[in-house]
Motif scaffolding. Structure first.
Motif, PDB file in Angstrom:
ATOM      1  N   GLN A 283       0.820  -1.212   0.000  1.00 18.00           N
ATOM      2  CA  GLN A 283       0.000   0.000   0.000  1.00 18.00           C
ATOM      3  C   GLN A 283       0.856   1.265   0.000  1.00 18.00           C
ATOM      4  OE1 GLN A 283      -0.569  -2.712   1.677  1.00 18.00           O
ATOM      5  NE2 GLN A 283      -2.682  -3.319   1.229  1.00 18.00           N
TER       6      GLN A 283
ATOM      7  N   ALA B 109       1.442   3.433  -3.149  1.00 16.63           N
ATOM      8  CA  ALA B 109       0.413   4.330  -3.699  1.00 16.63           C
ATOM      9  C   ALA B 109       0.864   5.788  -3.690  1.00 16.63           C
ATOM     10  CB  ALA B 109      -0.886   4.164  -2.919  1.00 16.63           C
TER      11      ALA B 109
ATOM     12  N   TYR C 123      -6.497  -1.919  -6.790  1.00 18.85           N
ATOM     13  CA  TYR C 123      -6.366  -0.463  -6.829  1.00 18.85           C
ATOM     14  C   TYR C 123      -7.135   0.086  -8.031  1.00 18.85           C
ATOM     15  CZ  TYR C 123      -3.990   4.113  -6.925  1.00 18.85           C
ATOM     16  OH  TYR C 123      -3.690   5.461  -6.933  1.00 18.85           O
TER      17      TYR C 123
ATOM     18  N   TRP D  46      -9.262   3.235  -1.953  1.00 21.69           N
ATOM     19  CA  TRP D  46      -8.119   2.557  -2.576  1.00 21.69           C
ATOM     20  C   TRP D  46      -8.194   2.797  -4.082  1.00 21.69           C
ATOM     21  CZ3 TRP D  46      -3.477   1.310  -1.833  1.00 21.69           C
ATOM     22  CH2 TRP D  46      -2.835   0.218  -2.412  1.00 21.69           C
ATOM     23  N   ASN D  47      -8.009   4.058  -4.489  1.00 24.51           N
ATOM     24  CA  ASN D  47      -8.105   4.420  -5.904  1.00 24.51           C
ATOM     25  C   ASN D  47      -7.261   5.648  -6.174  1.00 24.51           C
ATOM     26  OD1 ASN D  47      -9.851   6.991  -5.933  1.00 24.51           O
ATOM     27  ND2 ASN D  47     -11.092   5.600  -4.685  1.00 24.51           N
TER      28      ASN D  47
END
Length: 471
Positions: free
Chosen positions: A100, A103, A138, A149-150
């Motif tokens: 994560q 990101a 994602y 989560w984008n």
């Protein structure tokens, strides 16, 4: 269902007028609609545009583009204990680093959708497909079902799907826009819970997958939907037929949309607008698409890739010729970098393909298979045919020795005429080639290579010919 005259008469005689009216309205409304069964969905004709398009691009872009190592399946390989990926993380990232954490490094700061469309147009592709969500989960658009989560909520702070969809439709309206969407997500807790329940529950599907699919279709109107599954859960778990019946009946793209054949276990090579199971070389019984990646070892961008890892332009054109001659479409995969650039070597290959199609595209676009797919005597020859005109094309991958080409599959006649695309006079009039009939087949005299505009492969246009009886 169609009401016969006898049925209508029976309704009129036996029921009140208002009942007859609403009965007729009801059956008229569902007439011709596709039911949520494979038997019904499989009757839907393939939209002509897809069969005519022949060449498409698949764009693998997502969070996996940030580590840009190994393959687009980076997270699964790393968490699965693959030594290569574990060692990479140990060497380059702190011990507490998570997937994560990538990101915040996915910035797409150089992403210019208009510039991308210029490359797409130059490639000669007729449709493009962008990964809207890979197995990592994602989202490449601000999905309200992604729990932040984008790419809008964490990362680039952009709607990447929306920006590219808008650019394609604005700057290259001749190119169709599509999306890739993975049904499963490797480490989604709801999906893992459903799997522990042996797919007897489908909380993940009802709260995540279906809402996202409906949303992305309504929002961006993609005319191609490439689904991905892991062939572990049945299509009934994914409610695939329910979604597809809505897609074909009610969605804003119901008349033009096409889908692939990955909608749950048992659907691969059995259900879908086109199949992805066939390899080129022979003529299959169903429309198919063949995917090739410019990087031989990955669909996503890799920083460690070497020059030899990329397909040559000759290999690309050979794959196009072989696939289209067998009635298929070719889908060329590229992997942009995390900052939003199409790597120069990939751009070069796409522009080379487009330059070749500029000269020879009439043998590719909207073509149909000929009697023979390849010439069994001379290697490296693939045939296509114009669906309306008396034109058969021979795609020649290797310039003939001594400029004399023998085709064993072709039988000439008194009306035979042969031209070479890219070999013409200054005022763009094609020059006829000389040929000689053999006991079986034909020998064709080529001009000097320097006089022909085409590169890498050459296309003969033949009229008044038929298939040789003996090969």
């Amino acid at each position: 269902m169609v009401l016969s005259k006898a049925n209508i008469l029976a309704l009129v005689l036996g029921y009140p007028l208002f009942t007859v009216f609403w009965t007729v309205v009801f059956w008229t409304r569902i007439a011709g609609r596709y039911q949520p069964t494979w038997e019904s969905l499989d009757t839907r004709p393939l939209p002509d545009w897809y069969d005519n398009a022949k060449v498409g691009l698949l764009i693998h872009w997502g969070l996996f583009s940030v580590p840009s190592f190994g393959s687009e399946r980076f997270w699964q390989e790393w968490k699965g204990g693959n030594h290569k990926f574990v060692h990479f993380m140990m060497k380059n990232y702190p011990p507490n680093f998570t997937y994560q954490d990538f990101a915040s490094q996915f910035k797409a700061e150089f992403f210019d959708p208009k510039e991308w469309t210029e490359v797409f147009e130059a490639s000669g592709a007729r449709y493009i497909i962008l990964t809207s969500k890979h197995q990592e989960g994602y989202g490449m658009w601000p999905s309200p079902y992604s729990w932040n989560w984008n790419c809008k909520d964490v990362g680039p702070n952009k709607d990447l799907v929306g920006e590219l969809a808008s650019a394609v439709k604005s700057y290259t309206p001749q190119i169709r826009f599509g999306v890739y969407y993975s049904l499963p997500e490797w480490f989604n807790p709801l999906y893992e819970l459903d799997r522990k329940n042996h797919s007897k529950s489908n909380t993940y599907v009802s709260t995540k997958v279906l809402p996202e699919l409906y949303s992305i279709v309504r929002r961006y109107q993609p005319e191609i939907i490439v689904s991905e599954d892991d062939e572990r859960e049945p299509d009934s778990y994914w409610n695939s037929t329910l979604f597809l019946s809505w897609l074909f009946n009610e969605s804003p793209v119901r008349r033009t949309v096409v889908v692939n054949d990955r909608w749950g276990s048992g659907t691969f090579c059995r259900h879908g607008s086109y199949f992805t199971c066939y390899s080129a070389g022979t003529l299959p019984p169903h429309k198919f698409e063949r995917r090739i990646s410019l990087d031989r070892h990955s669909l996503g961008y890799r920083r460690e890739a070497r020059l030899g890892d990329y397909l040559s332009i000759y290999e690309l054109i050979a794959s196009i010729a072989e696939t289209v001659s067998c009635g298929g479409n070719i889908l060329i995969n590229i992997g942009p970098s995390p900052d939003g650039r199409i790597p120069p070597i990939m751009e070069e290959r796409l522009r080379q393909v487009g330059a070749w199609l500029d000269v020879n595209g009439e043998a590719i676009y909207a073509s149909i298979p000929w009697t023979h797919q390849n010439d069994t005597i001379t290697r490296g020859i693939w045939y296509t045919k114009d669906k309306d005109l008396d034109r058969t094309y021979a795609i020649v991958l290797n310039w003939p020795e001594d400029c004399l080409l023998f085709l064993g599959a072709v039988e000439p006649s008194k009306e035979t005429k042969i031209f070479l695309l890219g070999y013409e006079t200054p005022d763009a009039k094609f020059i006829r080639l000389k040929f000689e009939a053999r006991l079986t087949g034909i020998t064709i005299a080529f001009p000097d290579m320097s006089e022909v505009r085409s590169k890498w492969a050459w296309v003969l246009v033949m009229s008044g010919i038929g298939p040789a009886l003996l090969l």
